[in-house]
Design an enzyme around this catalytic site. Structure first.
Site, PDB file in Angstrom:
ATOM      1  CB  CYS A 166     -25.770   3.437  -4.324  1.00  9.54           C
ATOM      2  SG  CYS A 166     -24.566   4.738  -4.017  1.00  9.54           S
TER       3      CYS A 166
ATOM      4  CD  GLU B 193     -24.352   3.339 -10.593  1.00  7.82           C
ATOM      5  OE1 GLU B 193     -24.915   3.457  -9.497  1.00  7.82           O
ATOM      6  OE2 GLU B 193     -23.136   3.084 -10.694  1.00  7.82           O
TER       7      GLU B 193
ATOM      8  CE  LYS C 228     -11.311  13.359  -1.656  1.00 10.08           C
ATOM      9  NZ  LYS C 228     -12.652  13.740  -2.181  1.00 10.08           N
TER      10      LYS C 228
ATOM     11  CD  GLU D 274     -23.065   1.779  -0.866  1.00  8.24           C
ATOM     12  OE1 GLU D 274     -23.390   1.465  -2.046  1.00  8.24           O
ATOM     13  OE2 GLU D 274     -23.303   2.876  -0.374  1.00  8.24           O
ATOM     14  CG  LEU D 275     -18.013  -0.376  -4.965  1.00 17.79           C
ATOM     15  CD1 LEU D 275     -17.169  -1.266  -5.854  1.00 17.79           C
ATOM     16  CD2 LEU D 275     -17.263   0.896  -4.603  1.00 17.79           C
TER      17      LEU D 275
ATOM     18  N   GLY E  54     -18.601   4.904  -3.400  1.00 18.21           N
ATOM     19  CA  GLY E  54     -18.375   5.594  -4.664  1.00 18.21           C
ATOM     20  C   GLY E  54     -18.530   4.633  -5.826  1.00 18.21           C
ATOM     21  N   GLY E  55     -17.838   4.929  -6.925  1.00 23.73           N
ATOM     22  CA  GLY E  55     -17.942   4.130  -8.134  1.00 23.73           C
ATOM     23  C   GLY E  55     -16.876   3.054  -8.227  1.00 23.73           C
TER      24      GLY E  55
ATOM     25  CD1 TRP F 108     -21.259  13.500  -6.317  1.00 19.05           C
ATOM     26  CD2 TRP F 108     -23.447  13.743  -5.968  1.00 19.05           C
ATOM     27  NE1 TRP F 108     -21.909  12.932  -7.374  1.00 19.05           N
ATOM     28  CE2 TRP F 108     -23.267  13.064  -7.188  1.00 19.05           C
ATOM     29  CE3 TRP F 108     -24.745  14.015  -5.550  1.00 19.05           C
ATOM     30  CZ2 TRP F 108     -24.322  12.650  -7.989  1.00 19.05           C
ATOM     31  CZ3 TRP F 108     -25.808  13.598  -6.350  1.00 19.05           C
ATOM     32  CH2 TRP F 108     -25.591  12.928  -7.546  1.00 19.05           C
ATOM     33  CG  ASN F 109     -25.116   9.605  -3.983  1.00 20.52           C
ATOM     34  OD1 ASN F 109     -23.905   9.491  -3.828  1.00 20.52           O
ATOM     35  ND2 ASN F 109     -25.911   8.568  -4.107  1.00 20.52           N
TER      36      ASN F 109
END
Length: 492
Positions: free
Chosen positions: A287, A384, A178, A253-254, A231-232, A154-155
Site C-alpha cells: 500500500c 496504482e 473477513k 486504510e487505502l 483495501g482499495g 491478501w497482502n
C-alpha cells in the site's frame, strides 16, 4: 482437487463448511495452478458470526474478564504467532506469492503487535473531571465499542490483522474477521491460534467469501458497531455506503501513489536502496509503495545508473527460496494491468530503462521495471499498479518537488532523501501524507501509528491512539448533594 489442502470457516468456536457448502480454489501465483480449497461464507454464516459476537459481549466470561486477563490472552496469542511464524509464512507465500523471507519474518514481528496491545489492555483509563458543580462527582470511563467487522486484503494480511485485532481485543470488543477470498489460507489457519490461545467462543470468528454473500452483509449489518477496512478506494466507497445502514464507526486504510523525494545532496546508495525497497520490495505489492520517485534533475542520470546496477543483481524466482528477491504477483490480472499501463506510458514519451514486460516463465511474474517519465501526466505516475514498477520524474527546485509530491488524490506514505536536516524537517512537514520516512523506507513498528490523508483513507492503526478507537467514552454523574433536586424543570 480432492487431494488439495482444505480450509474451513471458524464461526463461534466451530469449524464449518458454511451453510451453502460453497468451495473455492486458491491459485498459487508462482505456478498458476490451484493448490488449496477453502469454504466460503453465505449471508446466513455472516449472521451466525455477528450473532455470536453480539452475544459474547454480554457473556460474563468475556464481559467481566478484567483488562489484565484480556492482556494475558493476547500475550498467549503473541507466543503462538511467534511459534507458528514459519508455518503461517509458508501458507501466505504459497497463497499470495509474497517472499517467504518477508512473510515469515513479518509474521514473527507481528507477535510484537499483540504483545504491545496486551500491555496496553489494562492501561485504558478514564478521567475524573474538575466539574463546575460542587455537589457532583463526574468521571469518564472507556467501554468496548462493541462488534467489530475487520476486513483485510491478501497482502500483508498477518500484519494488517494484528493492527485491528490487537487493539480491538485489548479494548474488550468482539471481532468478525473477513479474509480476502483471493488468498485466505493463512487467515483461516491463524484462527486455530485464536482457539488455542483460549479466547471464549464467539469473541473472534474468521470468515471469507465474495462481496455479495460475505462483505456486504457484514458491513451493513445493524449489529456491527465498528468497521476497520484495508483495501482499495472503490471497495471503500461501498463500505462507507453500507455503514450508513448501521452508523458503524469506520476507519479506512487505502492505497496510494506515494512519492519519494530525492534531493541533490542525498546519499546516492541510500536513495537507490530506498527506491528499490519502496518499489521492488514485496514485488511492489504494498500500500505504501513509493511509486513516484521525484529526483533532482542534477542527479537523475547517475541515480538511474546506480539503480540499474543494483537491479541487475535482483533474483526473480520462487518465493519459497531464500535467494529470491522478487516473486510473482498475486493475480494474473495485475500483470495485465501493468503491461497495459506501461504501453500507455511509452506512448506518452516515457523511457523504459529495464524490464517493462512479464517474465517468460509459468506463474504471474513481472520483471522489475524502471520508467523515466517525460511529464507528471505519465500513466505510471497516476495508476496504482501493485507491481515492481519504479517511475522517476525530475524536478529543479524544492518547491516544485513538494508541489509534485502533493499532486495526487492520495496521501499514505512518502519518503525524503537528503543530508540537510533543516530540509528534512521542512519538506516532511509540507508533504501531505500520513507517513513520512526520511533516509529510509518501509519501516514499521507497533508503537508508530499509520494511516492516510485524502483518498488514502482516514483513521489510524497501531500506536496508543488506535486502542482508543475501539472504545466509547461514557460520562458518569454522581450527585453528592444531601438535598434532593431543587427544581426538576430546570437543567442543572
Amino acid at each position: 482437487m480432492g487431494n488439495l489442502p482444505h480450509f474451513q470457516l471458524f464461526i463461534d468456536g466451530v469449524w464449518t463448511e458454511g451453510s451453502a457448502s460453497q468451495v473455492m480454489t486458491s491459485q498459487n501465483p508462482a505456478t498458476g495452478q490451484g493448490w488449496a480449497t477453502f469454504a466460503c461464507a453465505a449471508p446466513s454464516d455472516v449472521e451466525l458470526a455477528i450473532a455470536a459476537a453480539k452475544r459474547v459481549l454480554d457473556d460474563p466470561e468475556w464481559r467481566d474478564m478484567t483488562q489484565t486477563q484480556r492482556g494475558k490472552l493476547l500475550y498467549r496469542l503473541a507466543d503462538l504467532v511467534a511459534e507458528n511464524a514459519k508455518r503461517l509464512g509458508e501458507l501466505e507465500t504459497t497463497d499470495s506469492g509474497k517472499l517467504l523471507a518477508e512473510t515469515s519474518a513479518q509474521t514473527g514481528y507481528v507477535a510484537d503487535y499483540y504483545r504491545y496491545y496486551a500491555g496496553l489492555a489494562d492501561k485504558i483509563e478514564g478521567t475524573v473531571l474538575p466539574i463546575d458543580k460542587p455537589d457532583m462527582h463526574v468521571f469518564t470511563s472507556r467501554e468496548p465499542i462493541g462488534v467489530v467487522a475487520a476486513i483485510v486484503p491478501w497482502n500483508a494480511q498477518m500484519f494488517l490483522t494484528a493492527t485491528k485485532l490487537g487493539p480491538a481485543l485489548a479494548a474488550g470488543c468482539s471481532v468478525v474477521l473477513k479474509a480476502s477470498e483471493i488468498a485466505p489460507a493463512p487467515m483461516l489457519e491463524f484462527a486455530k491460534l485464536i482457539e488455542q490461545a483460549g479466547f471464549p467462543s464467539g469473541v473472534v470468528s474468521v470468515i471469507t467469501g465474495d462481496a455479495e454473500n460475505c462483505a456486504i452483509p457484514l458491513t451493513r449489518h445493524p449489529d456491527v458497531d465498528r468497521i476497520a477496512f484495508t483495501g482499495g478506494p472503490e471497495t471503500a466507497r461501498h463500505v462507507v455506503r453500507n455503514s450508513a445502514e448501521n452508523f458503524a464507526v469506520t476507519s479506512l486504510e487505502l492505497g496510494g501513489k506515494s512519492p519519494i523525494l530525492v534531493f541533490e545532496d542525498a546519499d546516492m546508495d541510500g536513495a537507490a536502496n530506498g527506491l528499490i525497497a519502496g518499489n521492488f520490495g514485496a514485488s511492489g505489492q504494498s500500500c505504501v509503495a513509493g511509486t513516484r520517485g521525484l529526483v533532482h534533475r542534477s542527479i537523475l542520470g547517475p541515480l538511474v545508473e546506480r539503480i540499474a546496477e543494483k537491479a541487475s543483481a535482483i533474483r526473480l524466482g520462487d518465493p519459497l527460496q531464500p535467494e529470491t528477491h522478487v516473486g510473482p504477483l498475486c493475480t494474473a490480472a495485475q500483470v495485465r494491468k501493468i503491461e497495459e499501463t506501461l504501453s500507455k506510458a511509452r506512448g506518452q514519451g516515457a523511457t523504459i530503462h529495464f524490464g517493462g514486460n512479464a517474465a517468460d516463465r509459468p506463474g504471474n511474474y513481472m520483471n522489475p521495471t524502471l520508467v523515466e517519465c517525460a511529464s507528471p501526466a505519465t500513466e505510471t505516475l497516476k495508476i496504482e499498479m501493485f507491481g515492481p514498477v519504479m517511475s522517476l520524474l525530475p524536478f529543479d527546485t524544492e518547491e516544485e518537488a513538494i508541489a509534485l509530491a502533493n499532486s495526487t488524490p492520495y496521501g499514505l506514505g512518502s519518503g525524503v532523501f537528503t543530508q540537510n536536516l533543516a530540509r528534512a524537517h521542512r519538506v516532511s512537514k509540507r508533504v501531505r501524507a500520513g507517513i513520512c520516512w526520511v533516509n529510509t523506507y518501509r519501516a514499521i513498528s507497533p508503537i508508530a501509528p499509520f494511516g492516510g490523508f485524502n483518498q488514502s483513507g482516514y483513521g489510524r492503526e497501531a500506536g496508543v491512539e488506535a486502542i482508543l478507537d475501539y472504545t466509547r467514552t461514557k460520562t458518569t454523574w454522581i450527585s453528592t448533594a444531601q438535598e434532593p433536586m431543587a427544581n426538576p424543570f430546570i437543567m442543572r
